[in-house]
Design a protein around this motif. Sequence first.
Motif, mmCIF file in Angstrom:
data_model
loop_
_atom_site.group_PDB
_atom_site.id
_atom_site.type_symbol
_atom_site.label_atom_id
_atom_site.label_comp_id
_atom_site.label_asym_id
_atom_site.label_seq_id
_atom_site.Cartn_x
_atom_site.Cartn_y
_atom_site.Cartn_z
ATOM 1 N N TRP A 328 0.857 -1.176 0.000
ATOM 2 C CA TRP A 328 0.000 0.000 0.000
ATOM 3 C C TRP A 328 0.896 1.229 0.000
ATOM 4 O O TRP A 328 1.762 1.371 0.848
ATOM 5 C CB TRP A 328 -0.881 -0.050 1.232
ATOM 6 N N VAL A 329 0.688 2.108 -0.959
ATOM 7 C CA VAL A 329 1.590 3.232 -1.175
ATOM 8 C C VAL A 329 0.892 4.543 -0.818
ATOM 9 O O VAL A 329 -0.262 4.770 -1.195
ATOM 10 C CB VAL A 329 2.060 3.276 -2.644
ATOM 11 N N GLU A 330 1.593 5.395 -0.080
ATOM 12 C CA GLU A 330 1.068 6.699 0.329
ATOM 13 C C GLU A 330 1.913 7.812 -0.290
ATOM 14 O O GLU A 330 3.136 7.862 -0.102
ATOM 15 C CB GLU A 330 1.077 6.832 1.850
ATOM 16 N N LEU A 331 1.262 8.710 -1.004
ATOM 17 C CA LEU A 331 1.921 9.864 -1.601
ATOM 18 C C LEU A 331 1.574 11.130 -0.816
ATOM 19 O O LEU A 331 0.811 11.079 0.152
ATOM 20 C CB LEU A 331 1.471 10.023 -3.060
ATOM 21 N N LYS A 332 2.110 12.237 -1.234
ATOM 22 C CA LYS A 332 1.769 13.517 -0.613
ATOM 23 C C LYS A 332 0.261 13.746 -0.693
ATOM 24 O O LYS A 332 -0.387 13.374 -1.674
ATOM 25 C CB LYS A 332 2.499 14.659 -1.337
ATOM 26 N N LYS A 333 -0.312 14.394 0.335
ATOM 27 C CA LYS A 333 -1.765 14.530 0.441
ATOM 28 C C LYS A 333 -2.383 15.239 -0.756
ATOM 29 O O LYS A 333 -3.526 14.967 -1.129
ATOM 30 C CB LYS A 333 -2.132 15.265 1.733
ATOM 31 N N GLU A 334 -1.651 16.159 -1.349
ATOM 32 C CA GLU A 334 -2.243 16.947 -2.428
ATOM 33 C C GLU A 334 -2.302 16.196 -3.759
ATOM 34 O O GLU A 334 -2.898 16.682 -4.726
ATOM 35 C CB GLU A 334 -1.478 18.265 -2.614
ATOM 36 N N LEU A 335 -1.724 15.008 -3.818
ATOM 37 C CA LEU A 335 -1.686 14.262 -5.082
ATOM 38 C C LEU A 335 -2.931 13.388 -5.237
ATOM 39 O O LEU A 335 -3.508 12.911 -4.262
ATOM 40 C CB LEU A 335 -0.429 13.400 -5.160
ATOM 41 N N ASN A 336 -3.309 13.157 -6.494
ATOM 42 C CA ASN A 336 -4.468 12.341 -6.826
ATOM 43 C C ASN A 336 -4.009 11.176 -7.695
ATOM 44 O O ASN A 336 -3.558 11.369 -8.828
ATOM 45 C CB ASN A 336 -5.514 13.183 -7.558
ATOM 46 N N THR A 337 -4.128 9.958 -7.160
ATOM 47 C CA THR A 337 -3.586 8.808 -7.867
ATOM 48 C C THR A 337 -4.422 8.406 -9.087
ATOM 49 O O THR A 337 -3.930 7.680 -9.944
ATOM 50 C CB THR A 337 -3.418 7.605 -6.921
ATOM 51 N N LYS A 338 -5.674 8.868 -9.177
ATOM 52 C CA LYS A 338 -6.434 8.613 -10.405
ATOM 53 C C LYS A 338 -5.792 9.356 -11.579
ATOM 54 O O LYS A 338 -5.682 8.822 -12.688
ATOM 55 C CB LYS A 338 -7.888 9.044 -10.231
ATOM 56 N N LYS A 339 -5.380 10.570 -11.324
ATOM 57 C CA LYS A 339 -4.696 11.347 -12.362
ATOM 58 C C LYS A 339 -3.338 10.733 -12.690
ATOM 59 O O LYS A 339 -2.946 10.623 -13.852
ATOM 60 C CB LYS A 339 -4.514 12.795 -11.891
ATOM 61 N N ILE A 340 -2.637 10.301 -11.648
ATOM 62 C CA ILE A 340 -1.321 9.685 -11.852
ATOM 63 C C ILE A 340 -1.452 8.379 -12.623
ATOM 64 O O ILE A 340 -0.591 8.038 -13.446
ATOM 65 C CB ILE A 340 -0.621 9.481 -10.499
ATOM 66 N N LEU A 341 -2.556 7.641 -12.398
ATOM 67 C CA LEU A 341 -2.777 6.398 -13.147
ATOM 68 C C LEU A 341 -2.852 6.668 -14.646
ATOM 69 O O LEU A 341 -2.319 5.892 -15.448
ATOM 70 C CB LEU A 341 -4.055 5.716 -12.667
ATOM 71 N N GLU A 342 -3.491 7.758 -15.030
ATOM 72 C CA GLU A 342 -3.580 8.091 -16.458
ATOM 73 C C GLU A 342 -2.187 8.235 -17.061
ATOM 74 O O GLU A 342 -1.924 7.752 -18.173
ATOM 75 C CB GLU A 342 -4.373 9.389 -16.634
ATOM 76 N N GLU A 343 -1.304 8.864 -16.333
ATOM 77 C CA GLU A 343 0.076 9.011 -16.816
ATOM 78 C C GLU A 343 0.805 7.672 -16.787
ATOM 79 O O GLU A 343 1.609 7.376 -17.681
ATOM 80 C CB GLU A 343 0.810 10.032 -15.956
ATOM 81 N N ALA A 344 0.537 6.866 -15.766
ATOM 82 C CA ALA A 344 1.186 5.559 -15.675
ATOM 83 C C ALA A 344 0.787 4.664 -16.846
ATOM 84 O O ALA A 344 1.616 3.932 -17.401
ATOM 85 C CB ALA A 344 0.829 4.894 -14.347
ATOM 86 N N LEU A 345 -0.485 4.732 -17.232
ATOM 87 C CA LEU A 345 -0.945 3.922 -18.362
ATOM 88 C C LEU A 345 -0.240 4.322 -19.655
ATOM 89 O O LEU A 345 -0.015 3.474 -20.533
ATOM 90 C CB LEU A 345 -2.461 4.039 -18.506
ATOM 91 N N GLU A 346 0.116 5.581 -19.768
ATOM 92 C CA GLU A 346 0.895 6.005 -20.941
ATOM 93 C C GLU A 346 2.270 5.356 -20.945
ATOM 94 O O GLU A 346 2.861 5.126 -22.010
ATOM 95 C CB GLU A 346 1.024 7.529 -20.951
#
Length: 394
Positions: A328-346
Amino acid sequence: MNLKFSERANEIKASEIRELLKLTERPELISFAGGLPAPELFPVDNMKKIAYKVVEEQGKEALQYSTTEGYTPLRQTIVDQRLKPAGINVTVDNILITSGSQQALEFTAKLFIDKDDVIICESPSYLGAINAFKAYQPKFVEVPMDDDGMIIEELEKKLREYPNAKFIYTIPDFQNPTGKTLSVERRKRLADIAGQYEIPVVEDSPYAELIFEGNRYPTIKSFDNSGYVIHLGTYSKTFCPGLRIGWVCAHKDILQKYVLIKQGADLQCSTIDQRITAQFMKEYNLDEHISKIIEVYRNRRNIMIESMQKFFPSEVKYTLSKGGLFTWVELKKELNTKKILEEALEEKVAFVPGGSFFPNGGNENYFRLNYSNMSEEKIVEGIKRLGKVLSKYY
C-alpha cells in the motif's frame, strides 16, 4: 430504453478493480492492479488427472444437482484441513460452500443490511466488499488502523456512538489493501466485543495462509465463545480461483439464513467443481502447494520493495507486508492517484488508485500494488516506469 430500475440497481457502480482487470488483457501492459494469483503455479497437470477421474468415476453424480450447503466430503475437508489447523473447531453443519468468498460477502449484505443501516469497517477496506455492501445502501462507519490493524479503542467508540450497527467487517490477515495484520491481542478483544455488544464480526480471511515471515496468527473465530463471529474462507488465493470455491463458517442459526439466501440466488455451487476440488485435496497435499506459492510470492514482494527503494522518490511511503498479495503506497496529500494512473498507463504500467478503498471517499493520495501476478523481471521494469511517473511530483 425507458426502464424503471430499482433504487438499489441505480446505485450500483462499476467496480474499479474489475474495470482495471480488463487492462491485464493488453500484453504490452505491466499490471500491478488485480489481486491475481500467479497462473504458472496452478497445478494444471494434476488437475487434468483429477478432472478425468471425477468424470470417469463419479460422472452421473458430478453432473447432477446437489445440496445447497455443498458437497459433504468437500465441507469435511475444509473443516479438517483448513479450519482445525487455524484453531476453528466446528463440524460440516457449520459450513456452506459459496461461489468464492465474494458471494459470501454479497450474501452477508443481503442477510443483515437494510437501507441506512450502519456497518463498521476498517479504513481503508476491501473494494469488493464495499461494492457488495453498497448495493444495499448502508451507512459506512470507518475505523482507523495502525501497524497492528484496526484500532480497537476507536472501534469501541464507534460502537457506543452507533449501538444499532449491524456488523463489523474486517480482513485481519495481510489486509487488502494495506497488507497490515491484526495483532493477536486485538483479535481476542474483537471476539469478546462481538459477544459483549451482540454484534456479528465478519472475518474475511482469504490471505491468512500466505505467510512470508513468522507463524500464522490464530483466527478471530478461534476466540469466539458467543457464536457472533462469521468466518469467510476461500481456495481462490491458495489453489485455483477459477473454480470459485469459497465458504462461510458460522453458528448453525446464522448459517441456516445463509443457506436460504443461497437457495434463492443459485440453488448451489457447481457440483463437478466441488467434487474435483474434494478429490484433489484427497490425493494431493495443498500445504505443499501453498509452500511453493509462498516461496514465489515472498521473492516477488522482496523484489518489488527493493525496486521501490531504488526507483521511487524517497518521500514515498509504503507497507512491508509479512504475507498476502499487496503493498500500500502513500503519496503527498495533495496528489491524486487517479490522475497519476492516467500518466502511468501512458508508460504501460497499471495500479489501483486508493480512494475507492475508503467507502466514504477522500484519501486520493494512496494506491495499491499487487506483486503476485507479474514475473520478477516485469516487477522491476514496472516499478521503474512507475518511479519515472512519480518523480515528476517530487
